[in-house]
Design a protein around this motif. Structure first.
Motif, mmCIF file in Angstrom:
data_model
loop_
_atom_site.group_PDB
_atom_site.id
_atom_site.type_symbol
_atom_site.label_atom_id
_atom_site.label_comp_id
_atom_site.label_asym_id
_atom_site.label_seq_id
_atom_site.Cartn_x
_atom_site.Cartn_y
_atom_site.Cartn_z
ATOM 1 N N ALA B 734 14.259 -27.649 4.620
ATOM 2 C CA ALA B 734 13.514 -28.360 5.716
ATOM 3 C C ALA B 734 12.575 -27.356 6.576
ATOM 4 C CB ALA B 734 14.707 -28.806 6.711
ATOM 5 N N TYR B 735 11.547 -27.655 7.060
ATOM 6 C CA TYR B 735 10.671 -26.874 7.461
ATOM 7 C C TYR B 735 10.240 -27.616 8.796
ATOM 8 C CZ TYR B 735 9.746 -24.348 3.320
ATOM 9 O OH TYR B 735 9.712 -23.691 2.212
ATOM 10 N N LEU B 736 9.902 -26.833 9.930
ATOM 11 C CA LEU B 736 9.338 -27.198 11.166
ATOM 12 C C LEU B 736 7.894 -26.494 11.133
ATOM 13 C CD1 LEU B 736 12.298 -27.641 13.489
ATOM 14 C CD2 LEU B 736 11.076 -29.468 12.597
ATOM 15 N N ILE B 737 6.797 -27.111 10.988
ATOM 16 C CA ILE B 737 5.582 -26.363 11.016
ATOM 17 C C ILE B 737 4.801 -26.838 12.221
ATOM 18 C CG2 ILE B 737 3.454 -26.249 9.606
ATOM 19 C CD1 ILE B 737 5.250 -26.902 7.256
ATOM 20 N N HIS B 746 10.403 -23.054 12.004
ATOM 21 C CA HIS B 746 11.974 -22.864 11.604
ATOM 22 C C HIS B 746 11.841 -23.260 10.220
ATOM 23 C CE1 HIS B 746 16.296 -23.162 12.159
ATOM 24 N NE2 HIS B 746 16.165 -24.267 11.688
ATOM 25 N N ARG B 747 13.081 -22.668 9.603
ATOM 26 C CA ARG B 747 13.070 -23.100 8.088
ATOM 27 C C ARG B 747 14.668 -23.014 7.556
ATOM 28 N NH1 ARG B 747 13.658 -20.482 3.153
ATOM 29 N NH2 ARG B 747 12.434 -21.465 1.467
ATOM 30 N N VAL B 748 14.986 -24.021 7.155
ATOM 31 C CA VAL B 748 16.680 -23.914 6.665
ATOM 32 C C VAL B 748 16.826 -24.628 5.571
ATOM 33 C CG1 VAL B 748 17.102 -26.176 7.935
ATOM 34 C CG2 VAL B 748 18.947 -24.834 7.731
ATOM 35 N N THR B 749 17.795 -23.887 4.681
ATOM 36 C CA THR B 749 17.879 -24.622 3.159
ATOM 37 C C THR B 749 19.215 -25.105 3.299
ATOM 38 O OG1 THR B 749 16.597 -22.374 2.338
ATOM 39 C CG2 THR B 749 17.843 -23.789 0.904
ATOM 40 N N GLU B 779 24.374 -36.985 4.173
ATOM 41 C CA GLU B 779 24.622 -35.946 5.271
ATOM 42 C C GLU B 779 23.365 -36.381 6.292
ATOM 43 O OE1 GLU B 779 26.992 -32.188 4.332
ATOM 44 O OE2 GLU B 779 24.894 -31.859 4.957
ATOM 45 N N MET B 780 23.498 -36.152 7.598
ATOM 46 C CA MET B 780 22.668 -36.273 8.407
ATOM 47 C C MET B 780 22.562 -35.081 9.377
ATOM 48 S SD MET B 780 22.793 -39.860 10.108
ATOM 49 C CE MET B 780 20.886 -40.269 10.575
ATOM 50 N N THR B 781 21.497 -34.537 9.505
ATOM 51 C CA THR B 781 21.384 -32.974 10.429
ATOM 52 C C THR B 781 20.475 -33.278 11.464
ATOM 53 O OG1 THR B 781 22.017 -31.722 8.469
ATOM 54 C CG2 THR B 781 20.617 -30.660 10.017
ATOM 55 N N VAL B 782 20.742 -32.555 12.483
ATOM 56 C CA VAL B 782 20.061 -32.562 13.796
ATOM 57 C C VAL B 782 19.537 -31.289 13.971
ATOM 58 C CG1 VAL B 782 22.001 -32.460 15.282
ATOM 59 C CG2 VAL B 782 19.810 -33.305 16.270
ATOM 60 N N THR B 820 16.785 -22.596 18.096
ATOM 61 C CA THR B 820 17.003 -23.905 17.406
ATOM 62 C C THR B 820 18.499 -23.980 17.091
ATOM 63 O OG1 THR B 820 16.924 -22.998 15.052
ATOM 64 C CG2 THR B 820 14.988 -24.223 16.126
ATOM 65 N N LYS B 821 18.978 -25.115 17.484
ATOM 66 C CA LYS B 821 20.559 -25.422 17.158
ATOM 67 C C LYS B 821 20.579 -26.564 16.266
ATOM 68 C CE LYS B 821 21.880 -24.074 21.866
ATOM 69 N NZ LYS B 821 23.021 -24.196 22.779
ATOM 70 N N SER B 822 21.292 -26.446 15.405
ATOM 71 C CA SER B 822 21.506 -27.543 14.520
ATOM 72 C C SER B 822 23.036 -27.834 14.144
ATOM 73 C CB SER B 822 20.894 -27.291 13.221
ATOM 74 O OG SER B 822 21.494 -26.590 12.608
#
Lengths: 207, 980
Positions: B734-737, B746-749, B779-782, B820-822
């Protein structure tokens, strides 16, 4: 919340008992490269609301969905459903029903051991011996109107207002009775002298 | 401290009761639900004397439904899976509906009265292709009857009672395509006719009970055969050759085949172009449709044919309807202006011609299905089901439209919201006021009775009826709360509808594409619609309008067109065929002097064309051009590119055409990542506060940017559906561009995760839904994004001394430090669509609207998805309303906004604000439509309908009485004191 979890617990117990009583085989037969998944949706323990005799109208609306929409099938009057030509691997079966909540089911079709199928509920990781899907609970979409009670009327803002007034009317005079008449007179005199004591007076008096 | 405690208390209060929940008797108060079926492609009538007359239809939207022939109401309906298109439907035993779907591989039987599926058979066809279903009339073994499914060179006979395959016969001839199955009356032999590689005709005699092959014969054909055939009698059929200009008459008597070539031009004078064969049933008559006319041809004796009837101007021809042994009827329908002429021809002779007026927004006739009934004088009457260009369905009988269904609404592709006109000032008569007051009081008395549980069932019904016919909600004017609006939707057929939010009725509807059809615009199709002008300070007097953009052909390089439509009346204000193509329409947050919103139309050569064309619009745009950016996601190349605009474009010298300049690109490694989903914030979303106060009196600043783009990529192996990848070879990134600079914020795998990914971005957070292969659950991720550069603004001294950066403009050029917090949660269901509630000022807490696999819409409070949750929240956190961390998101049935309704084949959810801050409109669409209003934090700014005014009145009266009584009592006591 606690009550509902207790209810769910009870339901699981019921399901597990019914599984022991009703052994239905999850069939798997190889045909070409794909396998068949056959199972049953069972609502027997859930005919609580009296849908009438025969197959309930709810069953005709029940869909069984493989892998989030890859394939969709419907449930027969006796509750059976099947998917054909499913490749080996791990799959997800969901039951869509407006009246009940079903847990999705993880179905593993073994490639090494053709025809071997393992199923488990994903919500509570309970393994299923047979692919018999039972609802976790029936869905109540509407808030239940609480029956009229004096308590709810009293609890409403208007009720509280009336209650407070009644308190002032009947209880305060009683409290007044308890006060020493001498002191009462003194206080009344004081009031006559200074007028009604204001908050600033009170604050000043305290400090 | 107190205030915070109170806030916490309030939050807890609202937690304990569901934010959205309705009582059963409130159904239909704010919501409406409309059921549709889609564009009909097959229809079978069931008009036996006993029981209900009905028609069973299957549609392009993979729905099968049974409709009441009197009213057009849906008796039952099922929506099949996405890849399960219906090939053919039929009736069997008079009580089952058979459907052949998935290219002839699945056969299902449905109970005709109630739509319960009776059986389902997988025919295990190795290479699905065009196949057909033939219900045998008279092969009866016991009470059963057989249905034959022919696919290529194989035949399967299926029992109608239980769906078991009684026999199957693979003729195992390469290139064989069976075309037709005959069964002579009173015979156990069936004849199957097929073509082998379009040059050989093959005939097979098969025992109907066992499937045994009795005899077979082949013969070379004198022409190249096309796939179109028409069976004309029990021993002959007509085929069309590949050039579509010659007929081949094939006869197969006693196991031998003869064929005879007949050029069409010999039969039909002035024949030219390509012919089409209309399927017929028997009677030695067949129908050929040519571009200019329809010819009815009869076969006489050996190889002689005769033209027995001709309908000039090619119309739409129905399949044949057998009236008796001798007669068969066809319907031929022509369309002219706003009327259709409906003609029934029996054996080619004209039997009935009716002209029927039809609203011109329905377009041309697309399909017609004919049915007959016997009148009291034993003559035949006809009714026809007509499918129009806008996908609506009409039943015609005796020169009238009996009912019509707007089934175009089953295929909504885009929707916007428009305001209604302002109410005109006008006097309301006293009588009216008195009347309404009386009604109002009566209503409230009834309601009070309801609350006190004193009401009889009659009263309950009266309350319900009162709610439903409340005229207030259906008015055609704007209301103070903003509850009444128009939802303007665009459907696949290119028709635009305006729906009233009060009851979902169609205010106006227009099929716009026929207006354009011309040489320069051969096949117009509408792509999207946008708000062109919204009522605003300067434009209050002007009607709001809608922009529709489309293209003239199928390819991406074909010319575009645009319409501007008045949103009150649907009148077309402006039509324009553009001289460039359309790839994307970018609405800009700018408007010209007459409050028309600026739009950039990007063409396939990456030039930007500015609309509206006006000098002030140009001026406004040029002034802001340096701050305008555009990005493009190229799914096929796994690239995202960012562009800026520059003057002068590559194709022309128009002042309104701008070129683009590439600024940045993000290239994803195509061997390990595939773009599966992108999401960004709504352009018009309002954010109320930038700061978030933490439990320890700390302040976090939300990173709020309109330029955040969420992109999800998965590994190529996991790009297929669930079940195709192992956990080790699947990952989701997931990227935030930032779309201005191309910076990856932000980038998370997620290891072991795969699509489908559904995401929603709002304020400073993104929520996305995906499948976790390890746990085998969804799953849902915030992810919440906070601005660290403003984190030290907490110091009061700094604020006082002005050493803060709060007034510094937020810009994407700078590189803000972000944090970021997730948090991730399990979610039970598959998701079809996801959206977030929007309110007028953004104060009300958000709910995430999730379209589940069961075609319901769930409203999930955002605080369930809070990265600050811990397993054991401290006292302070509890006060703030942070709930303990759980691994699964709760699904509370009461928070389904669709309650007991289902939005068949749910495709989209839309939320738009009302004027009242607490309330938001929710519109969800699929094959069905569902609209409701929800209040994510309850209606804190208005009294609910539940509020009992009478109870309030009674309380006030009681209070006054009590005051009077106590006053009297105190007077009396005073008097007694004085006497003492």
């Amino acid at each position: 919340m606690e009550r509902s979890s207790a209810l769910i617990g009870l339901i699981f117990l019921l399901i597990s008992i019914s599984c022991l009583i009703n052994p239905i085989s999850a069939a798997a037969s190889g045909s070409g490269e794909g396998y068949s998944i056959a199972g049953r949706v069972k609502l027997d323990n859930f005919v609580t609301k009296g849908f009438g005799l025969g197959h309930s109208p709810k069953l005709s609306e029940t869909k069984v969905i493989l892998n989030g929409g890859q394939r969709t099938t419907f449930v027969r009057p006796d509750g059976y459903f099947s998917f054909h030509d499913v490749p080996a691997g791990t799959h997800l079966i969901e039951v869509s029903s407006i009246s009940y909540l079903f847990s999705p089911v993880r179905v593993d079709i073994s490639a090494r051991n053709p025809g071997k199928i393992q199923a488990a509920l994903t919500e509570n990781r309970r393994a299923l011996n047979e692919l018999v899907l039972e609802p976790m609970k029936d869905e109540q979409y509407y808030e239940i109107r609480e029956p009229f009670s004096m308590l709810s009327l009293v609890k409403s803002p208007m009720g509280l207002m009336i209650g407070f007034m009644v308190l002032v009317m009947f209880v305060f005079p009683k409290m007044m009775d308890g006060v020493d008449p001498e002191e009462m007179r003194q206080a009344q005199e004081q009031m006559r002298e200074h007028g009604i004591p204001s908050i600033s007076n009170l604050v000043a008096g305290r400090s | 401290m107190e205030a915070r405690f109170l806030l916490g208390f309030l939050l807890l209060l609202s937690l304990s009761s569901f934010a959205f929940a309705i009582y059963e008797d409130q159904v239909g108060l704010a919501d409406w639900h409309k059921r549709y079926i889609g564009k009909v492609k097959h229809a079978v009538f069931h008009t036996q004397k006993t029981g209900r007359r009905r028609v069973v239809v299957s549609t392009e939207e993979n729905a099968i439904a049974s409709l009441d022939l009197r009213t057009g109401d849906i008796l039952w309906r099922h929506v099949l899976g996405k890849n399960d298109a219906v090939d053919q439907i039929g009736l069997s035993l008079g009580k089952y509906v058979l459907t052949l779907s998935s290219q002839g591989s699945v056969l299902r039987a449905w109970n005709l009265p109630d739509g319960q599926m009776v059986w389902e058979t997988d025919l295990q066809i190795s290479n699905p292709s065009n196949s057909f279903l033939h219900v045998l009339g008279n092969v009866k073994s016991g009470r059963d009857s057989l249905s034959l499914v022919c696919n290529g060179g194989s035949i399967r006979a299926v029992s109608s009672i239980d769906g078991l395959v009684v026999w199957k016969k693979d003729l195992s001839v390469d290139g064989l395509k069976l075309k037709h199955v005959f069964q002579p009356p009173e015979s156990d032999t069936i004849y199957a006719i097929g073509f082998i590689d379009s040059s050989l005709i093959a005939l097979y005699h098969i025992n109907a009970k066992t499937g045994e092959l009795l005899k077979h014969a082949t013969q070379a054909s004198s022409v190249d055969l096309s796939s179109e055939i028409s069976a004309i009698s029990s021993d002959s059929l007509v085929a069309l050759d590949t050039s579509r200009s010659n007929l081949l008459l094939i006869k197969f008597m006693a196991g031998t085949i003869t064929n005879h070539k007949l050029p069409l031009s010999d039969i039909v004078q002035d024949f030219s172009g390509l012919a089409e064969l209309i399927p017929t049933k028997s009677n030695d008559i067949f129908v050929v449709k040519t571009p200019s006319n329809v010819a009815f041809i009869k076969v006489k004796g050996d190889n002689e044919i005769e033209l027995i009837g001709k309908a000039d101007e090619a119309g739409i021809v129905s399949d044949s309807l057998i009236l008796s042994e001798e007669e068969q009827a066809f319907a031929v329908v022509h369309h002219s202006n706003n009327a259709i002429s409906f003609q029934v021809r029996i054996n080619g002779r004209e039997a009935l011609t009716e002209g029927i007026k039809i609203e011109d927004h329905r377009g041309h006739v697309k399909r017609v299905f004919l049915n007959n009934y016997v009148r009291t004088d034993k003559s035949h009457g006809f009714r026809a089901l007509i499918v129009m260009e806008d996908e609506s369905l009409l039943l015609m009988q005796q020169g009238e439209v009996v009912w019509s269904r707007e089934d175009g609404l089953a295929s909504i592709s885009d929707a916007v919201v428009a305001e209604l006109p302002v109410e005109k000032e006008g006097g309301v008569s006293v009588v009216e006021v008195e009347h309404t007051l009386l009604e109002w009081l009566k209503g409230h008395m009834l309601k009070l009775k309801g609350t006190l549980m004193l009401s009889t069932p009659d009263d309950m019904a009266a309350i319900q009826a009162m709610h439903l016919k409340s005229t207030e909600r259906n008015k055609m004017t704007r209301d103070h709360n903003g509850f009444r609006k128009l939802i303007i939707v665009l459907t696949q057929s290119g028709k635009v509808y305006a729906l009233h939010t009060g009851d979902g009725r169609i205010v106006w509807a227009h099929l716009l594409t026929p207006l354009l059809q011309s040489e320069s615009c051969p096949s117009p199709s509408v792509l999207t619609l946008r708000n062109w002008r919204v009522p605003h300070r300067k434009a209050l007097q002007e009607n709001p309008s809608i922009l529709l953009v489309g293209r003239c052909g199928a390819g991406p390089e074909s010319h575009g067109f645009l319409f501007i439509v008045d949103s009150y009346s649907g009148k077309v204000l402006e039509t324009q065929i553009l001289d460039h193509s359309i790839a994307e329409v970018v609405p800009l947050p700018l408007a010209d002097s007459s409050e028309q919103k600026l739009h950039l139309v990007i063409d396939d050569k990456l030039n930007a064309h500015l609309y509206p064309r006006g000098s002030d619009a140009l001026e406004v745009f040029v002034r802001e051009m340096a701050n305008m950016y555009y990005y493009k996601v190229e799914n096929a190349k796994e690239v995202i590119k960012g562009y800026a605009f520059k003057k002068g474009c590559s194709t022309g010298s128009s002042a309104y055409c701008f070129g683009t300049r590439e600024l940045w690109s993000v290239v994803f490694p195509s061997d390990s990542e595939r773009i599966v989903a992108t999401a960004r914030r709504k352009i018009n979303e309002v954010v109320h506060t930038q700061a978030k106060i933490m439990t320890n009196q700390d302040v976090m600043y939300k990173y709020i940017s309109k330029n955040i783009l969420f992109v999800a990529t998965v590994s190529p192996k996991a790009a297929g559906g669930i079940g195709s990848a192992a956990p080790d070879e699947a990952w989701l990134v997931a990227y935030l561009i930032d779309t201005v600079t191309g910076r990856i914020l932000h980038r998370v795998t997620h290891q072991g995760a795969q699509g489908p990914v559904h995401a929603v971005v709002s304020e400073n957070w993104v929520v996305y839904h995906y499948f976790n292969l390890r746990a085998h659950r969804y799953e849902m991720t915030v992810i919440e994004i906070y601005d660290q550069s403003r984190a030290d603004n907490k110091d009061v001294m700094k604020l006082v001394l002005g050493k803060h950066n709060l007034t510094a403009p937020i810009t994407s050029y700078s590189r803000p430090e972000i944090a970021t917090k997730s948090q991730s949660y399990f979610f039970t269901h598959s998701v079809k669509a996801i959206a977030v509630t929007t309110t007028a000022r953004g104060i009300t807490s958000k709910q995430i609207l999730i379209g589940t696999i069961g075609d319901q819409v769930l409203a999930l409070d955002k605080w369930y998805l809070d990265p600050r949750q811990t397993a054991n929240p401290s006292q302070e956190e509890k006060e703030e309303g942070i709930i303990p961390l759980t691994d699964t998101l709760p699904i509370i049935p009461q928070s389904y906004v669709t309650h007991t309704r289902q939005v068949g084949d749910l495709r989209g959810i839309m939320s738009f604000p009302a004027n009242l801050e607490s309330t938001t409109h929710v519109f969800s669409y699929g094959i069905d439509l569902f609209y409701t209003r929800i209040a994510p934090s309850r209606t804190y700014d208005s009294l609910t309908d539940e509020f009992s005014y009478v109870l309030l009145l009674i309380t006030v009266v009681v209070l006054i009485v009590a005051i009077l009584v106590t006053w009297a009592m105190s007077q009396k006591k005073d008097l007694q004191e004085k006497w003492r």
